[in-house]
Write a protein that holds these residues in place. Structure first.
Motif, PDB file in Angstrom:
ATOM      1  N   ASP A  44       0.815  -1.212   0.000  1.00  0.00           N
ATOM      2  CA  ASP A  44       0.000   0.000   0.000  1.00  0.00           C
ATOM      3  C   ASP A  44       0.849   1.263   0.000  1.00  0.00           C
ATOM      4  OD1 ASP A  44      -2.573  -1.298   0.132  1.00  0.00           O
ATOM      5  OD2 ASP A  44      -2.046  -1.868   2.178  1.00  0.00           O
ATOM      6  N   LYS A  45       2.158   1.136   0.250  1.00  0.00           N
ATOM      7  CA  LYS A  45       3.030   2.303   0.244  1.00  0.00           C
ATOM      8  C   LYS A  45       3.513   2.658  -1.157  1.00  0.00           C
ATOM      9  CE  LYS A  45       4.859   1.458   4.897  1.00  0.00           C
ATOM     10  NZ  LYS A  45       6.099   1.229   5.680  1.00  0.00           N
ATOM     11  N   ALA A  46       3.331   1.748  -2.133  1.00  0.00           N
ATOM     12  CA  ALA A  46       3.860   1.970  -3.485  1.00  0.00           C
ATOM     13  C   ALA A  46       3.133   3.120  -4.175  1.00  0.00           C
ATOM     14  CB  ALA A  46       3.721   0.693  -4.310  1.00  0.00           C
ATOM     15  N   LEU A  47       3.886   4.016  -4.800  1.00  0.00           N
ATOM     16  CA  LEU A  47       3.302   5.143  -5.519  1.00  0.00           C
ATOM     17  C   LEU A  47       2.792   4.689  -6.881  1.00  0.00           C
ATOM     18  CD1 LEU A  47       5.973   7.903  -4.781  1.00  0.00           C
ATOM     19  CD2 LEU A  47       3.737   7.613  -3.702  1.00  0.00           C
ATOM     20  N   PRO A  48       1.713   5.333  -7.379  1.00  0.00           N
ATOM     21  CA  PRO A  48       1.256   4.980  -8.732  1.00  0.00           C
ATOM     22  C   PRO A  48       2.294   5.383  -9.771  1.00  0.00           C
ATOM     23  CG  PRO A  48       0.088   6.908  -7.906  1.00  0.00           C
ATOM     24  CD  PRO A  48       0.883   6.369  -6.760  1.00  0.00           C
ATOM     25  N   THR A  49       2.399   4.594 -10.840  1.00  0.00           N
ATOM     26  CA  THR A  49       3.383   4.883 -11.887  1.00  0.00           C
ATOM     27  C   THR A  49       2.987   6.082 -12.724  1.00  0.00           C
ATOM     28  OG1 THR A  49       2.257   3.338 -13.372  1.00  0.00           O
ATOM     29  CG2 THR A  49       4.054   2.456 -12.016  1.00  0.00           C
ATOM     30  N   ARG A  50       1.700   6.412 -12.753  1.00  0.00           N
ATOM     31  CA  ARG A  50       1.233   7.478 -13.647  1.00  0.00           C
ATOM     32  C   ARG A  50      -0.086   8.022 -13.125  1.00  0.00           C
ATOM     33  NH1 ARG A  50       2.115   8.656 -19.126  1.00  0.00           N
ATOM     34  NH2 ARG A  50       0.327   9.487 -20.270  1.00  0.00           N
ATOM     35  N   VAL A  51      -0.263   9.325 -13.168  1.00  0.00           N
ATOM     36  CA  VAL A  51      -1.526   9.957 -12.781  1.00  0.00           C
ATOM     37  C   VAL A  51      -2.096  10.658 -14.002  1.00  0.00           C
ATOM     38  CG1 VAL A  51      -2.655  11.662 -11.313  1.00  0.00           C
ATOM     39  CG2 VAL A  51      -0.772  10.273 -10.392  1.00  0.00           C
ATOM     40  N   VAL A  64     -17.556   7.350 -17.442  1.00  0.00           N
ATOM     41  CA  VAL A  64     -17.148   6.140 -16.722  1.00  0.00           C
ATOM     42  C   VAL A  64     -16.376   5.209 -17.652  1.00  0.00           C
ATOM     43  CG1 VAL A  64     -17.965   4.096 -15.499  1.00  0.00           C
ATOM     44  CG2 VAL A  64     -19.047   6.318 -15.053  1.00  0.00           C
ATOM     45  N   GLU A  65     -16.886   5.035 -18.882  1.00  0.00           N
ATOM     46  CA  GLU A  65     -16.205   4.146 -19.830  1.00  0.00           C
ATOM     47  C   GLU A  65     -14.831   4.697 -20.216  1.00  0.00           C
ATOM     48  OE1 GLU A  65     -18.937   3.762 -23.027  1.00  0.00           O
ATOM     49  OE2 GLU A  65     -20.175   2.233 -22.010  1.00  0.00           O
ATOM     50  N   TYR A  66     -14.712   6.008 -20.374  1.00  0.00           N
ATOM     51  CA  TYR A  66     -13.433   6.609 -20.740  1.00  0.00           C
ATOM     52  C   TYR A  66     -12.414   6.429 -19.601  1.00  0.00           C
ATOM     53  CZ  TYR A  66     -10.047  10.115 -22.303  1.00  0.00           C
ATOM     54  OH  TYR A  66      -8.891  10.745 -22.703  1.00  0.00           O
ATOM     55  N   ALA A  67     -12.857   6.682 -18.358  1.00  0.00           N
ATOM     56  CA  ALA A  67     -11.952   6.501 -17.218  1.00  0.00           C
ATOM     57  C   ALA A  67     -11.525   5.044 -17.091  1.00  0.00           C
ATOM     58  CB  ALA A  67     -12.633   6.970 -15.932  1.00  0.00           C
ATOM     59  N   ARG A  70      -7.459   0.740 -17.733  1.00  0.00           N
ATOM     60  CA  ARG A  70      -7.110  -0.554 -18.331  1.00  0.00           C
ATOM     61  C   ARG A  70      -5.787  -0.465 -19.092  1.00  0.00           C
ATOM     62  NH1 ARG A  70     -11.351  -1.234 -21.357  1.00  0.00           N
ATOM     63  NH2 ARG A  70     -12.618  -2.072 -19.643  1.00  0.00           N
ATOM     64  N   ALA A  71      -5.535   0.677 -19.725  1.00  0.00           N
ATOM     65  CA  ALA A  71      -4.293   0.839 -20.484  1.00  0.00           C
ATOM     66  C   ALA A  71      -3.077   0.941 -19.560  1.00  0.00           C
ATOM     67  CB  ALA A  71      -4.384   2.079 -21.371  1.00  0.00           C
ATOM     68  N   ASN A  72      -3.280   1.383 -18.339  1.00  0.00           N
ATOM     69  CA  ASN A  72      -2.175   1.512 -17.392  1.00  0.00           C
ATOM     70  C   ASN A  72      -2.643   1.025 -16.016  1.00  0.00           C
ATOM     71  OD1 ASN A  72       0.119   2.143 -15.994  1.00  0.00           O
ATOM     72  ND2 ASN A  72       0.091   4.331 -16.476  1.00  0.00           N
TER      73      ASN A  72
END
Length: 680
Positions: free
Chosen positions: A506-513, A584-587, A592-594
């Motif tokens: 849970d400490k891991a940062l997201p790779t991309r925002v 919702v579908e776009y998000a 899904r891509a990342n």
């Protein structure tokens, strides 16, 4: 302060701070009527039930009435003595539930809790139904509307208890003490007349009771034993409410355990004295009493009674005869008896919320039951109990005779498991205790609880045998229902806690925002949301617009270019004019891509000051947030924009904060605010 706040303050009174909890604790003189009104009020109907059961074999069976009264008194004495041990050993207020859980395990605790919940609900339903019957008898216009009257009485009691345990206790103390004085005074006057040899007969003394067809003819030994068992089990209704004090120990002033034990002793002495006295007097005064639905079994001089014959309650008949030369005495007894039947429900309103809060802390009930309201009462528990009681009153049309058959079972289940738990408690303590004086005290306590267990176990068996088909099976089903529900809630909370337990991942940062700002128009709320999103420095930032009209879309694109916006605008075409689904579908596609990235959705929202304005704004935003919450990897951020009307709400809060309330200066609240110093 708005209209709703004003109404709430009028109904409940001023708010109390958490630090004022000590001010709500009860002295013994208030705790006695608060927690004992249920057990004391049973004097109003327990003798009636004993005589109704014995009347099945005719008036000759009344010779057993005083012996049954003594047997019930012995059981009550044993139970009172046992619960005095409980309040000393477990003063935290868990009562039977805590004893069973600690010493017998979680399942036993849940069983006791389910039994107590059913008992508390039935206490309110039976007491209020009895009170509504008295009200309907006194006020003819209320006849055939007993269920409605009962529901209204529950609402009134609920409002009073929401004001806090101390205020409701002080309010109910006067009629409860008046009931004690009236009944004990009536019985004392009756015994004086009996000693002088001029004890009058009651109004039904000249009637003849025809035995029920089931008991017509000579009674066999088994038949007599079964009849006496039924009468005994009905008389044990006098024990309901005894457990409330062990559940309410935290509400007592210090020393809590000692005060609770003293209150228990007073309750036992008063209740036993009243019940035994009423039954003995009724027998000596020639009472004839049958089930209200079997009045055709009563005859006078060999003739049936008129159709409009009104059979008065046992206490009413005794009071009319004893005070035949003093009518105010009769009216006092009848009036306070009717009032105490309603106030008896207050015992449940003080016991159940405490039990509910403990169950909530242990995960067996919704956590909302552990929340204190403005007046430091467990408001949600009070409302929950009131709702269940109203449903029961309406379902049974406020008929006490039908509801009484559901009574007793639950409370004696909790009695038995509690006594068994206390025996195991003392046994475990004796293993490690070496002090001879302490060991002797523990052995004595264990003997008391063993005697209590023996008595309550016998009563439970008798009740199950004699009342199962009469309605006790409904109580058992209700207990099973609550047991299953509580264990389901416990399993849910346990599963949630396991899911929420933190680990190293849970400490891991997201790779991309990837940030998207929802755009409906290019106005101030949108610009503020874009600026806020930029400040968060995402890897990708874009505006998203859902196109449902080509003209509006083209206009927005032109304005976007004219303003030289440095954020790209993504247009999602929606041929079916849906606004939520495309976003919702776009998000979801971005996520899904990342899979290791995060999608941050910024939603501009209007802040308004009037409730009706909220209906005109933010509806799409609310629906969208509701959908996005179920989408993994998507974070939703609301960016508020305060409209001018929001100042109304701010002004209202400031006026409320600035208002000096009674006692603020004494408690030092005024001095803490520089803008509200009182001039010297």
């Amino acid at each position: 302060m708005g209209v709703g706040d004003v109404s709430k303050r009028i109904l409940l009174g001023r708010k109390l701070r958490s630090s004022q909890l000590g001010e709500t604790l009860l002295p013994k003189r208030i705790a006695l009527p608060v927690f004992a009104s249920d057990a004391l009020s049973s004097v109003a109907y327990a003798p009636d039930e004993v005589f109704i059961m014995l009347s099945l074999a005719g008036a000759s069976a009344y010779v057993w009435s005083w012996k049954i009264a003594i047997a019930v008194a012995l059981v009550m004495a044993a139970v009172i003595a046992s619960y005095r041990q409980t309040v000393h050993a477990y003063p935290s207020g868990g009562g039977d539930y805590e004893v069973a859980t600690v010493n017998l395990g979680r399942r036993a605790g849940a069983t006791v809790a389910s039994a107590l919940i059913v008992d508390y609900v039935l206490t309110v339903a039976v007491s209020i139904s009895s009170g509504s019957q008295y009200a309907a008898a006194a006020i003819p216009v209320l006849q055939h509307h007993e269920a409605t009257v009962g529901a209204v009485l529950v609402v009134v009691l609920t409002a009073l208890n929401l004001r806090g345990i101390r205020e409701s206790g002080t309010l109910f103390a006067i009629p409860t003490y008046a009931f004690m004085v009236a009944i004990l005074g009536m019985c004392a006057f009756g015994f004086l007349q009996m000693a002088a040899g001029n004890l009058p007969d009651v109004e039904s003394a000249d009637l003849v009771i025809k035995p029920d067809s089931e008991y017509d003819g000579a009674l066999t030994t088994i038949g007599l034993l079964f009849l006496l068992a039924r009468a005994f089990s009905s008389g044990c209704a006098a024990l309901t409410g005894v457990e409330a004090i062990s559940n309410g120990v935290p509400a007592f002033r210090r020393p809590k355990s000692q005060n609770a034990a003293t209150t228990l002793l007073l309750l036992g002495m008063i209740a036993v004295s009243m019940m035994v006295s009423v039954i003995i007097l009724a027998r000596q005064m020639g009472l004839r009493y049958v089930d209200p639905h079997d009045l055709d079994r009563l005859t006078r001089n060999g003739e049936a009674l008129p159709g409009d014959y009104d059979q008065h309650a046992v206490i009413a008949q005794i009071a009319r005869a004893v005070f035949h030369d003093f009518q105010p005495g009769f009216y006092l007894v009848v009036s306070v008896t009717g009032v105490i039947l309603v106030l008896a429900a207050n015992t449940a309103f003080n016991g159940f919320p405490v039990l509910g809060s403990i169950l909530a802390r242990d995960g067996f009930a919704p956590r909302a039951l552990d929340s204190r309201g403005d007046r430091l009462a467990y408001s949600n528990g009070i409302l929950f109990l009131a709702a269940l009681a109203i449903v029961l009153i309406i379902a049974f049309d406020a008929e006490t005779t039908r509801l009484i058959q559901l009574y007793i079972v639950g409370v004696f289940v909790s009695f038995n498991l509690s006594q068994l738990g206390m025996i195991r408690h003392w046994t475990r303590k004796l293993v490690t205790e070496r002090d001879p004086a302490a060991r002797r005290k523990m052995v004595r306590s264990r003997v008391i609880n063993a005697v209590g267990l023996t008595f309550t176990a016998v009563v439970l068996v008798v009740v199950l045998i004699t009342k199962f088909l009469a309605g006790a099976w409904i109580t058992i089903l209700a207990m099973i229902f609550f047991y299953v529900i509580m264990n389901g809630i416990k399993s849910h909370y346990d599963n949630v806690n396991r899911e929420l337990a933190a680990d190293e991942n849970d400490k891991a940062l997201p790779t991309r925002v990837h940030a998207i700002v929802l755009v409906s128009k290019l106005h101030k709320p949108t610009l503020r949301a874009l600026a806020f999103a930029k400040a968060s420095r995402p890897n990708v930032l874009e505006g998203v617009y859902v196109s449902t009209d080509d003209a509006a879309t083209n206009k927005l694109l032109e304005e976007w270019d004219e303003r030289r916006m440095d954020v790209p605008l993504k247009v999602l075409h929606s041929p079916y004019r849906e606004l939520v689904r495309p976003i919702v579908e776009y998000a979801t596609e971005i996520r899904r891509a990342n899979p290791r990235g995060v999608v941050a959705v910024y939603i501009p929202e209007y802040v308004v000051g009037r409730w009706w304005e909220q209906l005109l704004h933010n509806q799409t935003a609310l629906r969208l947030k509701g959908r996005l919450l179920f989408t993994p990897g998507v974070m939703v951020t609301s960016v508020p924009y305060q409209l001018r009307s929001s100042q109304i709400a701010r002004d209202r809060e400031e006026r409320d904060d600035a208002r000096v309330r009674p006692g603020d200066l004494r408690r030092g609240r005024v001095a803490e605010r520089d803008d509200r110093q009182i001039p010297r």
